[in-house]
Design a protein around this motif. Structure first.
Motif, PDB file in Angstrom:
ATOM      1  N   MET A 189      98.695  77.936  -3.190  1.00 50.07           N
ATOM      2  CA  MET A 189      97.832  78.440  -2.131  1.00 50.07           C
ATOM      3  C   MET A 189      98.433  79.699  -1.529  1.00 50.07           C
ATOM      4  O   MET A 189      99.656  79.822  -1.390  1.00 50.07           O
ATOM      5  N   GLY A 190      97.591  80.661  -1.157  1.00 52.92           N
ATOM      6  CA  GLY A 190      98.041  81.863  -0.489  1.00 52.92           C
ATOM      7  C   GLY A 190      96.954  82.915  -0.464  1.00 52.92           C
ATOM      8  O   GLY A 190      96.045  82.916  -1.301  1.00 52.92           O
ATOM      9  N   GLY A 191      97.015  83.797   0.519  1.00 45.39           N
ATOM     10  CA  GLY A 191      96.056  84.884   0.602  1.00 45.39           C
ATOM     11  C   GLY A 191      94.623  84.429   0.770  1.00 45.39           C
ATOM     12  O   GLY A 191      93.695  85.109   0.309  1.00 45.39           O
ATOM     13  N   GLY A 192      94.410  83.277   1.417  1.00 50.18           N
ATOM     14  CA  GLY A 192      93.053  82.790   1.631  1.00 50.18           C
ATOM     15  C   GLY A 192      92.442  82.114   0.419  1.00 50.18           C
ATOM     16  O   GLY A 192      91.231  81.844   0.407  1.00 50.18           O
ATOM     17  N   ARG A 193      93.246  81.805  -0.586  1.00 49.29           N
ATOM     18  CA  ARG A 193      92.730  81.168  -1.799  1.00 49.29           C
ATOM     19  C   ARG A 193      93.589  79.985  -2.200  1.00 49.29           C
ATOM     20  O   ARG A 193      94.790  79.922  -1.883  1.00 49.29           O
ATOM     21  N   ILE A 194      92.969  79.070  -2.908  1.00 53.96           N
ATOM     22  CA  ILE A 194      93.656  77.926  -3.486  1.00 53.96           C
ATOM     23  C   ILE A 194      93.557  78.057  -4.996  1.00 53.96           C
ATOM     24  O   ILE A 194      92.471  78.318  -5.538  1.00 53.96           O
ATOM     25  N   PHE A 195      94.673  77.895  -5.685  1.00 54.66           N
ATOM     26  CA  PHE A 195      94.729  78.077  -7.130  1.00 54.66           C
ATOM     27  C   PHE A 195      94.984  76.709  -7.772  1.00 54.66           C
ATOM     28  O   PHE A 195      96.018  76.090  -7.535  1.00 54.66           O
ATOM     29  N   LEU A 196      94.015  76.270  -8.563  1.00 56.41           N
ATOM     30  CA  LEU A 196      94.061  74.959  -9.187  1.00 56.41           C
ATOM     31  C   LEU A 196      94.355  75.125 -10.674  1.00 56.41           C
ATOM     32  O   LEU A 196      93.633  75.822 -11.387  1.00 56.41           O
ATOM     33  N   LEU A 197      95.416  74.472 -11.123  1.00 53.67           N
ATOM     34  CA  LEU A 197      95.795  74.517 -12.526  1.00 53.67           C
ATOM     35  C   LEU A 197      95.402  73.205 -13.192  1.00 53.67           C
ATOM     36  O   LEU A 197      95.679  72.124 -12.675  1.00 53.67           O
ATOM     37  N   ASP A 198      94.712  73.305 -14.337  1.00 57.45           N
ATOM     38  CA  ASP A 198      94.387  72.108 -15.112  1.00 57.45           C
ATOM     39  C   ASP A 198      94.640  72.382 -16.589  1.00 57.45           C
ATOM     40  O   ASP A 198      95.176  73.434 -16.960  1.00 57.45           O
ATOM     41  N   ASN A 199      94.240  71.451 -17.426  1.00 51.27           N
ATOM     42  CA  ASN A 199      94.511  71.592 -18.856  1.00 51.27           C
ATOM     43  C   ASN A 199      93.780  72.772 -19.479  1.00 51.27           C
ATOM     44  O   ASN A 199      94.182  73.277 -20.535  1.00 51.27           O
ATOM     45  N   ALA A 200      92.686  73.206 -18.849  1.00 51.49           N
ATOM     46  CA  ALA A 200      91.898  74.294 -19.427  1.00 51.49           C
ATOM     47  C   ALA A 200      92.381  75.665 -18.991  1.00 51.49           C
ATOM     48  O   ALA A 200      92.223  76.647 -19.713  1.00 51.49           O
ATOM     49  N   GLY A 201      92.936  75.766 -17.762  1.00 52.44           N
ATOM     50  CA  GLY A 201      93.340  77.061 -17.266  1.00 52.44           C
ATOM     51  C   GLY A 201      93.585  77.034 -15.778  1.00 52.44           C
ATOM     52  O   GLY A 201      93.845  75.977 -15.188  1.00 52.44           O
ATOM     53  N   VAL A 202      93.486  78.196 -15.156  1.00 47.15           N
ATOM     54  CA  VAL A 202      93.719  78.325 -13.728  1.00 47.15           C
ATOM     55  C   VAL A 202      92.445  78.837 -13.074  1.00 47.15           C
ATOM     56  O   VAL A 202      91.763  79.724 -13.590  1.00 47.15           O
ATOM     57  N   THR A 203      92.091  78.249 -11.915  1.00 47.75           N
ATOM     58  CA  THR A 203      90.881  78.615 -11.179  1.00 47.75           C
ATOM     59  C   THR A 203      91.258  78.978  -9.759  1.00 47.75           C
ATOM     60  O   THR A 203      92.004  78.246  -9.096  1.00 47.75           O
ATOM     61  N   ALA A 204      90.732  80.111  -9.283  1.00 47.33           N
ATOM     62  CA  ALA A 204      90.938  80.540  -7.906  1.00 47.33           C
ATOM     63  C   ALA A 204      89.723  80.140  -7.078  1.00 47.33           C
ATOM     64  O   ALA A 204      88.582  80.412  -7.456  1.00 47.33           O
ATOM     65  N   LEU A 205      89.964  79.470  -5.926  1.00 47.05           N
ATOM     66  CA  LEU A 205      88.904  78.990  -5.038  1.00 47.05           C
ATOM     67  C   LEU A 205      89.082  79.581  -3.655  1.00 47.05           C
ATOM     68  O   LEU A 205      90.209  79.812  -3.198  1.00 47.05           O
ATOM     69  N   SER A 206      87.978  79.800  -2.968  1.00 49.12           N
ATOM     70  CA  SER A 206      88.049  80.191  -1.574  1.00 49.12           C
ATOM     71  C   SER A 206      88.608  79.032  -0.766  1.00 49.12           C
ATOM     72  O   SER A 206      88.114  77.902  -0.844  1.00 49.12           O
ATOM     73  N   ALA A 207      89.654  79.280   0.014  1.00 47.38           N
ATOM     74  CA  ALA A 207      90.256  78.210   0.802  1.00 47.38           C
ATOM     75  C   ALA A 207      89.305  77.709   1.872  1.00 47.38           C
ATOM     76  O   ALA A 207      89.359  76.546   2.264  1.00 47.38           O
ATOM     77  N   ASP A 208      88.414  78.544   2.363  1.00 39.80           N
ATOM     78  CA  ASP A 208      87.497  78.146   3.435  1.00 39.80           C
ATOM     79  C   ASP A 208      86.349  77.281   2.933  1.00 39.80           C
ATOM     80  O   ASP A 208      85.933  76.344   3.613  1.00 39.80           O
ATOM     81  N   THR A 209      85.831  77.594   1.746  1.00 41.72           N
ATOM     82  CA  THR A 209      84.601  76.937   1.295  1.00 41.72           C
ATOM     83  C   THR A 209      84.744  76.193  -0.023  1.00 41.72           C
ATOM     84  O   THR A 209      83.877  75.377  -0.360  1.00 41.72           O
ATOM     85  N   GLY A 210      85.757  76.477  -0.799  1.00 43.76           N
ATOM     86  CA  GLY A 210      85.885  75.872  -2.125  1.00 43.76           C
ATOM     87  C   GLY A 210      85.103  76.589  -3.197  1.00 43.76           C
ATOM     88  O   GLY A 210      85.080  76.151  -4.359  1.00 43.76           O
TER      89      GLY A 210
END
Length: 897
Positions: A189-210
């Protein structure tokens, strides 16, 4: 939302609800009764005593805003974001280290609760695929995100199976959004975003809304895959390599191979290569690389945990490894070597020193129990270990060292302080960031006094003066007193045995059904819902059935004859345990920290007495409530109402002028986080008050967890209050009326609807009879609590069963229940055993719920009655001519002929 007002406004509100049975919580001030830094926004519509700018900033969350009316104009007061507010941008603080380093200097022990949220118990995370069901915790920008992992959902909390990302307001725990993460591995998490790592890759999400911002695929590879955030790059690790992506749009910044280990710090990534060379990266580009070091080198294409980047302290970079274990240090700016240290010779074999981070301590750099001069490497003294405890990750902060279990060591101290009310998750430990110590549920079954659920804690604060300790109503106790054959309190009596001499009516059929707690499908209602079974177990006396709708803040009385509603009373907070009917009154504790007495015939207020030691309010599942709720069903003995306020004996001691502690084995243990009171039934006068705490086995309160035994009020294994004197007692064993209950099963575990202990492996329920020759205890479930005492060596059953043991612990009989059954309640009724439960849907078979009536003599089935839904835990009561049940869908059922 919580409202404060002047006396005239309060009087207007009272007149508006005149004639109704609604409770009004009055705060006389001065100031605001919230604990520090909880409210996102405060609206002040007029002058209030003690509510000035300093008071508003105290209760506002960091960065929060107060809107203040000054005549026709509105002004704003903004709470500043203080220096020292740290963040946790990846879920290990420093990736893949056993110990983490937190940069938050605002969290200072001893701790006090700021917010709590369910699921209430770690047993609601049964059989997690990883550790205790929590993979990682991150926090930044006023938000905290948790990646959970649940293999089997719990039927009470309705926790979804699989992996889920849960995002909350870090100040008050209010849930903001959730997202399914079926193959989630790690989170940053950082810069207003949440970064989710899974088996397929990495996804950046808005921390406020998802909302998804970008997603990048990654090839499948072996090895751990941590993820970390820096302002210039998102970093994903793999087997001997790292990949970096631009934070804004996910553009690949490059792949670095032959990497032994790495970590992130500020705007950089520090890695150590297979040849022992250390590199500092920014935005995917090298800033400097040190000379290869044979002492820290590994053979090509191998992976070892014996080489680590141990972190950054100020302008110093540290890496560890080799034999003997060494610490190499470098300048952060240019990579020039600085000094080398060696672990103590006696500790060379302890590989956890390799995994120890370096951290600031005592004016120097600490590592491997030593403090070094950051410039020269000269020894300066001893330092604490930072690798955590036996089963949890530790964390170092600028103010203390935590072992991940709630225990902490302060600078200059030689022994830790034990705050037993806390215990971090097996993998996540205790996260410290954003002015909060963040604790997650744990499946640890070694102790029964851990604060359950999700919680955010901060430093202790002085109690708020003021508040109303006692309120007297106009009503008098005019209800019918309970008869000997009634079921007037939780599990019928103070011994909580759930046993009655009353026979179950033959040929049970449904007489009536009343829905008293309808489910409201709105986001706010879902946020406020503490758990799925909203109704408490029923109590029955004087021709009335009385239940509490916990999330609805209401106590409801129904006619036993036809189920029509007689009265309904609304409290200012949740009610999570069954009322007690005595002397024509209806008495119950609430999460407002008080005990309330109502007229049993009308529901009118007789009195309300605060048991909580102060009017300190926290946030619980999105609502405001006392830091010391009264969650257990109250006990009535000798004309006095006995109640205890609090959550666990190990935290929330801020009502005391000094923090209560005790010594055990030379260690300091924080105690007395709960308060006991004995209240005169007739007048509401408090006859006795005392703090409650044990030496080691501290109590934890849950639904219905007060119990009588041997003239004492039992709070948990090892802790009790003598009812004649109000003094604390230390019990060597649980004085149960039945021997199978003595070993390892505290009162709260046996009778608590949230199941502190029972159900750690599989849910089970129990009832016992301490009257007459037909004593003994009956159990239903899959986990066998009697197998060490019963003469049955093959009692590790795969099937669900019901069985009865006698007073000597000998197995009398055992009968199987339907396969995959979930038992929810069991009672002894005359010559019968009544079991409630159900089965989950499997294949084409739908889910089912039922009540079974079995012969007490041999367990043979007499009758099965289908139900519309599972009963709530312990949700059965029997009186002459009727069997009453409360169900998870908010219904009260009456069965009879």
């Amino acid at each position: 939302m919580y409202a404060l007002a002047d006396a005239a406004t309060i009087a207007t509100w009272r007149n508006a609800v005149a004639g109704t049975t609604a409770g009004t919580q009055v705060w006389a001030g001065p100031g605001i009764p919230l604990r520090d830094n909880l409210a996102d926004a405060v609206i002040v519509a007029g002058p209030l005593p003690g509510v000035d700018q300093a008071e508003l900033i105290r209760v506002l969350a960091y960065g929060g805003t107060a809107f203040v009316a000054e005549g026709p104009r509105w002004t704003t007061v903004n709470a500043p974001v203080p220096v020292g507010l740290g963040r946790r941008t990846d879920h290990q603080d420093t990736p893949r280290l056993v110990g983490g380093v937190a940069d938050d200097s605002l969290v200072v022990p001893p701790f006090a609760l700021r917010w709590w949220d369910g699921p209430a118990m770690a047993t609601e995370y049964p059989r997690p695929a990883q550790g205790d069901g929590v993979i990682g915790v991150v926090a930044d920008g006023g938000i905290t995100a948790v990646l959970t992992d649940v293999e089997r959902p719990d039927p009470w909390a309705q926790v979804p199976a699989g992996r889920t990302l849960v995002v909350r307001n870090v100040a008050n725990g209010v849930r903001l959004w959730t997202r399914a993460a079926p193959k989630g591995i790690a989170v940053a998490m950082g810069g207003g975003r949440i970064f989710l790592l899974d088996n397929a890759g990495v996804t950046a999400l808005s921390a406020d809304t998802g909302t998804e911002v970008w997603s990048r695929p990654l090839p499948t590879r072996r090895g751990t895959r941590p993820i970390a955030w820096t302002p210039s790059a998102v970093v994903v690790g793999g087997l001997n390599q790292i990949e970096q992506f631009a934070c804004a749009e996910g553009t690949p910044l490059g792949k670095q191979v032959d990497i032994s280990d790495w970590t992130s710090v500020d705007d950089s990534v520090i890695s150590i290569a297979m040849n022992g060379a250390v590199t500092r990266w920014q935005a995917g580009k090298p800033v400097w690389t040190s000379t290869p070091d044979p002492a820290l080198a590994l053979p090509a294409k191998t992976f070892s945990s014996n080489i680590r980047v141990s972190g950054v302290v100020g302008d110093l970079v540290g890496v560890t490894g080799g034999t003997p274990v060494i610490l190499r240090t470098f300048n952060l700016a240019d990579g020039k070597p600085r000094w080398t240290a060696t672990a103590p010779p006696s500790q060379d074999a302890k590989s956890h020193f390799i995994r120890n981070p370096i951290f600031p301590w005592g004016g120097g750099v600490a590592w491997a129990t030593q403090v070094f001069d950051p410039a020269t490497g000269a020894a300066r003294g001893q330092a604490p270990e930072a690798s955590g405890s036996r089963c949890t990750n530790g964390t170092v902060t600028p103010r203390f060292v935590s072992d991940g279990r709630g225990n902490y060591l302060l600078p200059g101290a030689t022994k830790p302080v034990y705050e037993h009310g806390l215990r971090g998750g097996c993998w996540a430990g205790l996260a410290i960031a954003q002015g909060r110590l963040l604790a997650v549920p744990t499946v640890c079954s070694c102790v029964n006094y851990i604060l359950p659920g999700w919680s955010g804690l901060a430093a202790q604060q002085a109690p708020r003066p003021g508040g109303q300790e006692r309120e007297t109503g106009q009503a008098k106790a005019q209800g019918q007193p309970p008869a000997a054959t009634d079921w007037p309190e939780h599990r019928r009596s103070g011994t909580r045995g759930a046993a009655s001499p009353v026979a179950v009516p033959a040929d049970l059929t449904l007489r009536w059904s009343a829905t008293v707690a309808a489910t409201v499908a709105t986001p706010l209602a879902e946020q406020w819902r503490m758990r799925a079974p909203r109704l408490t177990p029923p109590v029955v006396a004087g021709g009335q059935v009385v239940v509490a709708d916990g999330d609805g803040h209401q106590v409801i009385a129904l006619s036993l004859a036809d189920g029509t509603e007689r009265w309904r009373y609304t409290l200012s907070a949740r009610i999570d345990s069954a009322p007690t009917l005595v002397g024509g009154a209806c008495i119950f504790g609430g999460r407002d920290g008080a005990v309330t007495a109502l007229d049993g015939s009308s529901g009118g207020l007789i009195w309300r007495v605060r048991v909580a030691p102060a009017e300190d309010l926290v946030v619980s599942a999105g609502q405001v409530e006392s830091a010391w709720p009264v969650p257990g069903a109250v006990l009535m003995v000798g004309g006095l109402v006995h109640a205890v306020a609090g959550r666990t004996g190990g935290i929330d001691n801020s009502a005391a002028s000094t923090i209560p502690t005790t010594k055990h084995g030379g260690n300091t243990i924080i105690t007395s986080g709960m308060a006991y009171a004995a209240i005169d039934l007739a007048s509401g006068e408090v006859k006795r008050r005392t703090a409650v705490g044990g030496r080691n086995d501290l109590p934890i309160l849950g639904e219905g967890s007060l119990l009588l035994g041997g003239g004492s009020l039992l709070l948990g294994e090892g802790t009790a209050v003598d009812l004649s004197t109000g003094t604390n007692q230390r019990l060597r064993k649980f004085p149960s009326p039945s021997r199978p209950l003595e070993r390892g099963h505290p009162a709260a575990g046996l009778i608590d609807g949230m199941r502190t202990q029972r159900g750690i492996a599989q849910p089970w329920v129990a009832a016992w009879d301490d009257a007459g020759k037909d004593g003994g205890a009956v159990f239903a479930g899959q986990l066998d609590p009697t197998r060490q005492l019963a003469q049955d060596t093959s009692s590790r059953l795969a099937e669900t069963w019901v069985r009865l043991v006698d007073d000597d612990g000998k197995l009398r009989w055992s009968q199987e229940l339907p396969k995959d059954s979930l038992p929810t309640a069991i009672i002894l009724a005359g010559d019968a055993v009544v079991v409630a439960g159900g089965t989950k849907a499997t294949g084409t078979a739908p889910a089912s719920a039922w009540i079974q009536v079995r012969a007490r003599g041999d367990g043979r089935l007499r009758q099965t009655v289908p139900l519309p839904d599972l009963t709530v835990p312990d949700g059965l009561a029997v009186v002459p001519g009727a069997l009453v049940a409360t169900t998870r869908d908010g219904r009260v059922l009456c069965l009879g002929r």
